[in-house]
Design an enzyme around this catalytic site. Structure first.
Site, PDB file in Angstrom:
ATOM      1  N   ASN A  50     -17.859   8.607   6.116  1.00  0.00           N
ATOM      2  CA  ASN A  50     -19.424   7.855   6.865  1.00  0.00           C
ATOM      3  C   ASN A  50     -20.348   8.190   5.805  1.00  0.00           C
ATOM      4  O   ASN A  50     -20.509   8.131   4.781  1.00  0.00           O
ATOM      5  CB  ASN A  50     -19.362   8.784   8.489  1.00  0.00           C
ATOM      6  N   ASP A  51     -21.231   8.766   6.468  1.00  0.00           N
ATOM      7  CA  ASP A  51     -22.985   9.394   5.928  1.00  0.00           C
ATOM      8  C   ASP A  51     -23.099   9.311   4.122  1.00  0.00           C
ATOM      9  O   ASP A  51     -21.922  10.870   4.407  1.00  0.00           O
ATOM     10  CB  ASP A  51     -23.903  10.039   6.788  1.00  0.00           C
TER      11      ASP A  51
ATOM     12  N   THR B  45     -24.826  15.478   7.632  1.00  0.00           N
ATOM     13  CA  THR B  45     -25.300  14.825   5.948  1.00  0.00           C
ATOM     14  C   THR B  45     -26.397  16.006   5.781  1.00  0.00           C
ATOM     15  O   THR B  45     -27.021  17.135   6.341  1.00  0.00           O
ATOM     16  CB  THR B  45     -25.698  13.954   7.187  1.00  0.00           C
TER      17      THR B  45
END
Length: 480
Positions: A46-47, A107
């Site tokens: 993901n991020d 993140t």
């Protein structure tokens, strides 16, 4: 695999190596693996994190859960590049292995400081009652890519008046001081971007909130980014729960930007902000990370995937990818996005597109200009099966429409299978369409608007068809 809380948060050392080996082999054999987009060797990506230039190379990290296509115990994976298009996997970089990130390394961003790279990220921790605590953590990476975490948190809790939904620090350096913008939520469950200041990267003081307009906050602000283009500040962020009356978006959560005239560092204030505008008018862009590179460019990369959405590759135990790296420019307070110039190095043979080009290898570009008052449709197909992806360029109405409803492997249907972007009616439309097996990135009018998404055919696409107006274009094959 039954993905309950226990399996999602099983410590990495308790997973057998044989599972990871099998998952990597399964993903490698997928017909939907891309050729030139960053994707996980197994599990879920993901991020994007820590995008930076350090030690004469580009560094990019991303959140990963290697053991399945779900959001579980997150780590940071590390890749490096000399040219922004060919990426080398450096392995896991930050693992969830301390008391401050025991339930996930979330993140963050990175800044080169002297001969080291400073990383700031969020550590996610859950207690026995599954109550969250979020820590803002620091780490140093040397030229050998070895990372040492700091022993104590930089910020050990959200300030009074805010919940533990407190994450995604964005690091900045200005006039001898450091600033961090962190996504957050008030105790009234209103999104906020919290600003901290530090003289030395060790001692951080809460300065207050960035002046986001009330209508743009939603119930949570994720992934804040602040870059400067031609001296103007551009703030990119992901407001969860943004009202449709504020912005007509179709995805579960939007990724948006606002543009200020100036940024007051001492007050953490954007002057005369305009927007919001969707960063991408397509299906799957979220959590974009951008930074001001030392070569003068503002660069960005996006997660092509969305939280809480299932994808066809989940059945193969892997999920998601990152976009190509994009250059950001500003004109009349509007953000233009284009693939970095280095992407053209992927081009090999070119073909004139009059009606059809076949025998492509799954990764290619289409360049096309549709004259004013005409309509053209580009169809992406494969040599087997009946599925297809279509892009319709209607210069009469000033509309670009991407339709993935007939690909044969639909997903996220509750959010719609068609996306339409508006451009100036009655004028020519220029398109640059990147296709890489199971992802498309459609750049319109020199990056004025972008539509990005995943699509899943029965095999890699090999055919481009053009119908409609007497338009011609070019198809560029990409090297393998």
């Amino acid at each position: 695999m039954e993905w309950n809380r226990q399996t999602r948060y099983t410590p990495y050392q308790q997973w057998p190596q044989s599972r990871l080996t099998a998952l990597k082999a399964q993903a490698k054999g997928s017909k939907w693996r891309m050729q030139h987009h960053i994707q996980p060797a197994s599990g879920l990506l993901n991020d994007p994190n820590g995008f930076s230039y350090f030690n004469q190379q580009w560094h990019l990290f991303y959140q990963v859960f290697p053991y399945g296509p779900v959001h579980g115990l997150k780590a940071w994976q590390h890749v490096t590049s000399k040219n922004l298009i060919d990426w080398h996997d450096e392995g896991l970089a930050i693992q969830p292995d301390t008391r401050y990130d025991s339930h996930g390394a979330y993140t963050g961003t990175a800044l080169p400081i002297g001969d080291r790279l400073f990383i700031m990220y969020t550590g996610n921790v859950r207690d026995e009652a599954w109550q969250r605590q979020a820590y803002q953590l620091g780490a140093w990476m040397g030229p050998d890519n070895h990372i040492e975490k700091l022993a104590a948190p930089l910020i050990d809790a959200a300030p009074t008046g805010y919940t533990t939904s407190f994450r995604d620090p964005y690091l900045l350096h200005h006039d001898g001081h450091y600033q961090a913008i962190i996504g957050g939520q008030t105790t009234a469950e209103v999104g906020a971007a919290l600003v901290y200041d530090s003289p030395d990267l060790q001692h951080w003081q809460f300065k207050g909130e960035l002046n986001l307009p009330a209508a743009l906050r939603g119930y949570m602000v994720e992934c804040p980014n602040l870059v400067f283009i031609g001296g103007q500040p551009v703030f990119l962020f992901c407001p969860q729960g943004l009202p449709q009356t504020t912005l007509a978006y179709q995805n579960i959560y939007p990724n948006v930007y606002i543009v200020g005239q100036t940024y007051d560092w001492s007050q953490a204030t954007l002057t005369a902000p305009t927007g919001p505008t969707q960063l991408d008018a397509g299906f799957d862009v979220y959590a974009t990370q951008a930074f001001n590179a030392p070569d003068g460019r503002a660069l960005a990369v996006s997660w092509i995937g969305l939280p809480e959405v299932a994808y066809p590759t989940d059945a193969e135990n892997w999920a998601h990818c990152l976009s190509v790296v994009k250059t950001l420019t500003l004109k009349d307070n509007h953000l233009y996005q284009n693939p970095v110039a280095e992407v053209t190095q992927l081009r090999t043979q070119s073909h004139d597109l009059v009606t059809e080009v076949t025998q492509l290898n799954g990764a290619f570009e289409v360049e096309l200009t549709v004259p004013a008052a005409t309509v053209a449709t580009v169809t992406i197909k494969t040599g087997i099966g009946t599925g297809h992806l279509t892009v319709t360029l209607d210069a009469r109405r000033g509309q670009v429409t991407v339709d993935r409803s007939a690909t044969g492997h639909p997903f996220a249907e509750k959010y719609g299978q068609v996306r339409t972007a508006q451009v100036t009616a009655g004028t020519a439309i220029k398109m640059r369409l990147i296709v890489d097996v199971s992802v498309f990135e459609c750049y319109i009018n020199e990056g004025y608007t972008v539509l990005t998404g995943r699509f899943f055919l029965d095999a890699a696409p090999t055919t481009v068809q053009l119908a409609g107006s007497p338009t011609t274009g070019t198809v560029w094959e990409w090297r393998k």
